[in-house]
Design a protein around this motif. Structure first.
Motif, PDB file in Angstrom:
ATOM      1  N   ARG A 104       0.871  -1.176   0.000  1.00 45.74           N
ATOM      2  CA  ARG A 104       0.000   0.000   0.000  1.00 45.74           C
ATOM      3  C   ARG A 104       0.910   1.229   0.000  1.00 45.74           C
ATOM      4  NH1 ARG A 104      -2.619  -3.520   3.559  1.00 45.74           N
ATOM      5  NH2 ARG A 104      -1.661  -2.679   5.447  1.00 45.74           N
ATOM      6  N   LEU A 105       0.467   2.250  -0.673  1.00 43.87           N
ATOM      7  CA  LEU A 105       1.338   3.417  -0.847  1.00 43.87           C
ATOM      8  C   LEU A 105       0.511   4.674  -1.027  1.00 43.87           C
ATOM      9  CD1 LEU A 105       4.213   4.501  -1.470  1.00 43.87           C
ATOM     10  CD2 LEU A 105       3.829   3.879  -3.854  1.00 43.87           C
ATOM     11  N   ILE A 106       0.942   5.732  -0.382  1.00 47.27           N
ATOM     12  CA  ILE A 106       0.312   7.028  -0.658  1.00 47.27           C
ATOM     13  C   ILE A 106       1.365   8.129  -0.593  1.00 47.27           C
ATOM     14  CG2 ILE A 106      -0.534   7.308   1.738  1.00 47.27           C
ATOM     15  CD1 ILE A 106      -3.050   8.640   0.210  1.00 47.27           C
ATOM     16  N   VAL A 107       1.317   8.994  -1.589  1.00 47.44           N
ATOM     17  CA  VAL A 107       2.278  10.099  -1.716  1.00 47.44           C
ATOM     18  C   VAL A 107       1.499  11.415  -1.601  1.00 47.44           C
ATOM     19  CG1 VAL A 107       3.858  11.238  -3.359  1.00 47.44           C
ATOM     20  CG2 VAL A 107       3.834   8.737  -3.201  1.00 47.44           C
TER      21      VAL A 107
ATOM     22  N   ARG B  74       2.100   0.616 -15.062  1.00 47.89           N
ATOM     23  CA  ARG B  74       3.416   1.015 -15.573  1.00 47.89           C
ATOM     24  C   ARG B  74       4.518   0.122 -14.998  1.00 47.89           C
ATOM     25  NH1 ARG B  74       5.470   6.324 -17.164  1.00 47.89           N
ATOM     26  NH2 ARG B  74       7.412   5.803 -18.208  1.00 47.89           N
TER      27      ARG B  74
ATOM     28  N   LEU C  40       8.513   9.658  -6.847  1.00 42.94           N
ATOM     29  CA  LEU C  40       8.589   9.169  -5.470  1.00 42.94           C
ATOM     30  C   LEU C  40       7.824   7.846  -5.294  1.00 42.94           C
ATOM     31  CD1 LEU C  40       9.609   9.517  -2.622  1.00 42.94           C
ATOM     32  CD2 LEU C  40       7.693  11.068  -2.154  1.00 42.94           C
ATOM     33  N   GLY C  41       6.690   7.715  -5.965  1.00 43.38           N
ATOM     34  CA  GLY C  41       5.922   6.463  -5.869  1.00 43.38           C
ATOM     35  C   GLY C  41       6.762   5.277  -6.317  1.00 43.38           C
ATOM     36  N   VAL C  42       7.482   5.438  -7.425  1.00 40.08           N
ATOM     37  CA  VAL C  42       8.324   4.343  -7.937  1.00 40.08           C
ATOM     38  C   VAL C  42       9.477   4.062  -6.967  1.00 40.08           C
ATOM     39  CG1 VAL C  42       9.928   3.680  -9.776  1.00 40.08           C
ATOM     40  CG2 VAL C  42       7.725   4.701 -10.352  1.00 40.08           C
TER      41      VAL C  42
ATOM     42  N   TRP D  77      14.878   8.881 -15.101  1.00 41.24           N
ATOM     43  CA  TRP D  77      15.036   8.095 -13.884  1.00 41.24           C
ATOM     44  C   TRP D  77      16.481   7.795 -13.539  1.00 41.24           C
ATOM     45  CZ3 TRP D  77      10.945   7.329 -10.949  1.00 41.24           C
ATOM     46  CH2 TRP D  77       9.697   7.540 -11.545  1.00 41.24           C
TER      47      TRP D  77
ATOM     48  N   GLN E 288       6.774  12.862  -9.587  1.00 42.01           N
ATOM     49  CA  GLN E 288       8.204  13.178  -9.525  1.00 42.01           C
ATOM     50  C   GLN E 288       9.022  11.923  -9.293  1.00 42.01           C
ATOM     51  OE1 GLN E 288       9.460  16.042 -10.310  1.00 42.01           O
ATOM     52  NE2 GLN E 288       7.379  16.816 -10.616  1.00 42.01           N
TER      53      GLN E 288
ATOM     54  N   PHE F 223       4.130  16.157  -4.077  1.00 40.23           N
ATOM     55  CA  PHE F 223       5.307  15.347  -4.428  1.00 40.23           C
ATOM     56  C   PHE F 223       4.993  14.318  -5.512  1.00 40.23           C
ATOM     57  CE2 PHE F 223       6.214  17.339  -0.490  1.00 40.23           C
ATOM     58  CZ  PHE F 223       7.561  17.636  -0.559  1.00 40.23           C
TER      59      PHE F 223
ATOM     60  N   GLN G 184      -9.434   4.909  -7.688  1.00 37.45           N
ATOM     61  CA  GLN G 184      -7.996   5.190  -7.512  1.00 37.45           C
ATOM     62  C   GLN G 184      -7.221   5.027  -8.831  1.00 37.45           C
ATOM     63  OE1 GLN G 184      -7.588   2.601  -3.864  1.00 37.45           O
ATOM     64  NE2 GLN G 184      -6.470   4.370  -3.120  1.00 37.45           N
TER      65      GLN G 184
ATOM     66  N   GLY H 125      -2.599   3.553 -12.586  1.00 34.91           N
ATOM     67  CA  GLY H 125      -1.602   4.048 -13.553  1.00 34.91           C
ATOM     68  C   GLY H 125      -0.196   3.574 -13.196  1.00 34.91           C
ATOM     69  N   ILE H 126       0.195   3.789 -11.940  1.00 36.61           N
ATOM     70  CA  ILE H 126       1.575   3.428 -11.556  1.00 36.61           C
ATOM     71  C   ILE H 126       1.732   1.910 -11.568  1.00 36.61           C
ATOM     72  CG2 ILE H 126       1.181   3.530  -9.033  1.00 36.61           C
ATOM     73  CD1 ILE H 126       3.986   4.570  -8.690  1.00 36.61           C
TER      74      ILE H 126
HETATM   75  C1  LIG Z   1      -0.451   6.281  -6.909  1.00 33.63           C
HETATM   76  C2  LIG Z   1       0.590   7.196  -6.301  1.00 33.63           C
HETATM   77  C3  LIG Z   1       1.237   6.514  -5.106  1.00 33.63           C
HETATM   78  C4  LIG Z   1       1.659   7.511  -7.358  1.00 33.63           C
HETATM   79  O1  LIG Z   1       2.698   8.258  -6.746  1.00 33.63           O
HETATM   80  P1  LIG Z   1       3.680   9.202  -7.596  1.00 33.63           P
HETATM   81  O2  LIG Z   1       4.800   9.595  -6.713  1.00 33.63           O
HETATM   82  O3  LIG Z   1       2.912  10.293  -8.246  1.00 33.63           O
HETATM   83  O4  LIG Z   1       4.166   8.180  -8.719  1.00 33.63           O
HETATM   84  P2  LIG Z   1       5.402   8.364  -9.735  1.00 33.63           P
HETATM   85  O5  LIG Z   1       5.756   9.812  -9.911  1.00 33.63           O
HETATM   86  O6  LIG Z   1       6.480   7.471  -9.263  1.00 33.63           O
HETATM   87  O7  LIG Z   1       4.743   7.827 -11.083  1.00 33.63           O
HETATM   88  C5  LIG Z   1       5.314   6.779 -11.833  1.00 33.63           C
HETATM   89  C6  LIG Z   1       4.448   6.472 -13.020  1.00 33.63           C
HETATM   90  O8  LIG Z   1       3.158   5.992 -12.589  1.00 33.63           O
HETATM   91  C7  LIG Z   1       2.155   6.429 -13.506  1.00 33.63           C
HETATM   92  N1  LIG Z   1       1.234   7.361 -12.831  1.00 33.63           N
HETATM   93  C8  LIG Z   1       1.426   8.027 -11.676  1.00 33.63           C
HETATM   94  N2  LIG Z   1       0.352   8.802 -11.393  1.00 33.63           N
HETATM   95  C9  LIG Z   1      -0.518   8.617 -12.399  1.00 33.63           C
HETATM   96  C10 LIG Z   1      -1.809   9.154 -12.690  1.00 33.63           C
HETATM   97  N3  LIG Z   1      -2.399  10.071 -11.892  1.00 33.63           N
HETATM   98  N4  LIG Z   1      -2.439   8.714 -13.796  1.00 33.63           N
HETATM   99  C11 LIG Z   1      -1.854   7.822 -14.621  1.00 33.63           C
HETATM  100  N5  LIG Z   1      -0.612   7.291 -14.425  1.00 33.63           N
HETATM  101  C12 LIG Z   1       0.033   7.692 -13.325  1.00 33.63           C
HETATM  102  C13 LIG Z   1       2.896   7.175 -14.605  1.00 33.63           C
HETATM  103  O9  LIG Z   1       3.238   6.234 -15.597  1.00 33.63           O
HETATM  104  C14 LIG Z   1       4.135   7.684 -13.877  1.00 33.63           C
HETATM  105  O10 LIG Z   1       5.239   7.931 -14.717  1.00 33.63           O
HETATM  106  P3  LIG Z   1       5.353   9.388 -15.424  1.00 33.63           P
HETATM  107  O11 LIG Z   1       5.102  10.423 -14.372  1.00 33.63           O
HETATM  108  O12 LIG Z   1       6.779   9.382 -15.940  1.00 33.63           O
HETATM  109  O13 LIG Z   1       4.319   9.411 -16.499  1.00 33.63           O
HETATM  110  C15 LIG Z   1      -0.066   8.557  -5.856  1.00 33.63           C
HETATM  111  O14 LIG Z   1      -0.773   9.099  -6.949  1.00 33.63           O
HETATM  112  C16 LIG Z   1      -1.020   8.395  -4.694  1.00 33.63           C
HETATM  113  O15 LIG Z   1      -0.600   8.459  -3.541  1.00 33.63           O
HETATM  114  N6  LIG Z   1      -2.331   8.169  -4.987  1.00 33.63           N
HETATM  115  C17 LIG Z   1      -3.346   7.955  -3.953  1.00 33.63           C
HETATM  116  C18 LIG Z   1      -3.196   6.619  -3.253  1.00 33.63           C
HETATM  117  C19 LIG Z   1      -3.173   5.440  -4.224  1.00 33.63           C
HETATM  118  O16 LIG Z   1      -3.929   5.374  -5.195  1.00 33.63           O
HETATM  119  N7  LIG Z   1      -2.293   4.486  -3.927  1.00 33.63           N
HETATM  120  C20 LIG Z   1      -2.109   3.335  -4.784  1.00 33.63           C
HETATM  121  C21 LIG Z   1      -2.540   2.125  -4.087  1.00 33.63           C
HETATM  122  S1  LIG Z   1      -1.143   1.153  -3.678  1.00 33.63           S
END
Ligand SMILES: CC(C)(COP(=O)(O)OP(=O)(O)OC[C@H]1O[C@@H](n2cnc3c(N)ncnc32)[C@H](O)[C@@H]1OP(=O)(O)O)[C@@H](O)C(=O)NCCC(=O)NCCS
Length: 194
Positions: free
Chosen positions: A95-98, A144, A107-109, A190, A105, A102, A135, A140-141
């Motif tokens: 589970r992850l939330i950013v 990917r 950070l999720g990856v 990256w 950028q 932020f 969600q 999306g992430i």
């Molecule tokens: C999902 C989440 C953790 C992504 O965090 P992040 O730091 O923005 O992710 P990254 O910057 O590492 O994104 C990596 C890739 O994921 C994909 N991605 C991230 N956010 C996206 C979005 N809103 N829509 C589509 N693809 C997305 C893209 O391919 C992105 O690469 P790019 O920016 O080069 O296009 C964040 O949006 C979040 O906290 N969301 C709410 C909670 C949630 O949904 N958690 C997931 C359940 S585990």
């Protein structure tokens, strides 16, 4: 494990294990999230008792937690949960939330990379993630990073407002996820971000 990472925009972030004295920082992180983000979390994390319960789970070893920190403030929260049940011990759930300022950028990856490290150390074979229908960033992430949509159970879970939501299960073999992660991080923006 403590790791200093650089985001795509150059900001420096520390990724580290959550510690017992992060309780207040964690409450502040969750309280600052917009309602739209909190609605799809499985628990009401603005309730201090609920956050304390998360810490107890961490201390018991049931869940491993990481945070990302900048200037003493928590800006992301990640968890790896491995079931204590014999028949599921090869599965790790993440589970992850950013925090919004932020996002997009990297950070999720980068957090996911560290969660894979924890999963590898725990001999997990497969990672699963459960999401609620709305969600989309999460989907999306995960797509990917190589996760596959396994199933959607319609109206299975309730958001914090009481609305019924679909539950989406995504999963992937951890070895395949590592291969995908290495490919992903070795391209474009990256290269410097780890
Ligand atoms: C999902 C989440 C953790 C992504 O965090 P992040 O730091 O923005 O992710 P990254 O910057 O590492 O994104 C990596 C890739 O994921 C994909 N991605 C991230 N956010 C996206 C979005 N809103 N829509 C589509 N693809 C997305 C893209 O391919 C992105 O690469 P790019 O920016 O080069 O296009 C964040 O949006 C979040 O906290 N969301 C709410 C909670 C949630 O949904 N958690 C997931 C359940 S585990």
């Amino acid at each position: 494990m403590k790791k200093q990472v650089e985001l795509k925009d150059g900001r420096e972030i520390l990724i580290r294990p959550m510690m017992a004295d992060d309780l207040e920082g964690s409450v502040a992180f969750f309280t600052a999230l917009p309602e739209e983000d909190r609605a799809y979390l499985r628990r009401d994390v603005t309730n201090r008792d609920v956050v304390r319960q998360r810490f107890e789970e961490m201390e018991s070893g049931a869940v491993q937690r990481l945070v990302a920190e900048v200037d003493g403030e928590i800006v992301a929260d990640g968890a790896l949960e491995i079931s204590g049940e014999e028949w599921k011990k090869h599965l790790g759930e993440i589970r992850l939330i950013v925090a919004r300022p932020f996002r997009r950028q990297g950070l999720g990856v980068l957090m996911t990379h560290e969660l894979y490290d924890l999963a590898t150390a725990a001999r997990v074979e497969e990672i699963i993630v459960k999401l609620m229908g709305p969600q989309e960033a999460g989907r999306g992430i995960l797509e990917r990073l190589g996760f596959e949509h396994q199933t959607t159970i319609p109206d299975y879970v309730q958001d914090l407002g009481g609305g019924k939501q679909d539950m989406i299960l995504m999963r992937c073999d951890l070895e395949a996820l590592w291969r995908r992660m290495e490919d992903f991080l070795s391209t474009g923006d990256w290269e410097h971000a780890r």
